[in-house]
Design a protein around this motif. Sequence first.
Motif: not given
Length: 346
Positions: A102-117
């Motif tokens: 989702g576009l409104t969930a882009l922050g969630v996805n970047i935080t989870d999939m890009a930053v945490v991993t």
Amino acid sequence: MHVPDGFIDAPISAATGVVAAAAVAVSLRGARRELDERTAPLAGLVAAFIFAVQMLNFPVAAGTSGHLLGGALAAILVGPYTGVLCVSVVLLMQGILFADGGLTALGVNITDMAVVTTVVAYAVFRGLVKVLPRKRGSITAASFVAAVLSVPAAAVAFTLIYAVGGTTDVSIGKVATAMIGVHVLIGIGEAVITALTVGAVVAVRPDLVHGARGLQQKLKLRVGGQLVDVPAEPAPAAARSHRKVWITGLATSLVLAGFVSFYASADPDGLEKVAADKGIDARTEKHATADSPLADYGVKDVEDARLSGGLAGVIGVGATVVAGSTVFWVVRRRRTADTSPVGTGV
């Protein structure tokens, strides 16, 4: 692991958006130190390769599939800061062009999939490299372990985000058990892909792998009773050239996305399966770009499924390598400007 719109409420989505924006800002500055004449031309290619491999869902359990997240791979190949940017570029391309995440969930996805991993994988990787023997096999082994752990770490992060911002009344304990359980299995697939890729690059061009820098100890000679470093011999022109590696990597990405992806598992991925089983997806919203000509990784009005998916994959690889290369070219130029005589004047 791509979170769609509607899973997380607006306040927490906004908060993770702030976290993601801050992480990207920090990464843009940190990437200036990581990108040099060896890695800068390849960072965009790493993003394109991650995009391509993410199209290759592999079965992990009955009715469930998984795919590469890519944080560990990117961090080890081009550095943790650049790795965050690589995965963020992939997520942005997927969300805008293919209605994936989702576009409104882009922050969630970047935080989870890009930053945490990326953070978890690189921390584990560096810790292992310090204690393992200084040889190429250690880089591959450390890559495997780092990738294995990065995926359930992302599952834990999603569970925590859902605990404070989930839009459905679901037992967090059940969500955590299901998410971590399936993503441990997905982590094994992630580790295999990461170790094979890192091992292949280290075998032919260890100088291009950020995580392998300093792998070879400097030779020393005793001169006048003291040990001094042996001057390093300049690398031959063939070793300094990145063209062959770049062309090979791009061709591989195009083949994976344009042809091999047709044979990927059609089963839902770990998050989709858990969401359906536990009722997390009850309030899923329609994606803002659901009517995109490339939505769901197919080209609109192309009837042949194989051709449609292949074309979409090729377009995605091309768009990602262009977007990624542009970002890293700008970052590289900023580094050059910052270290120039004019930029360092006081």
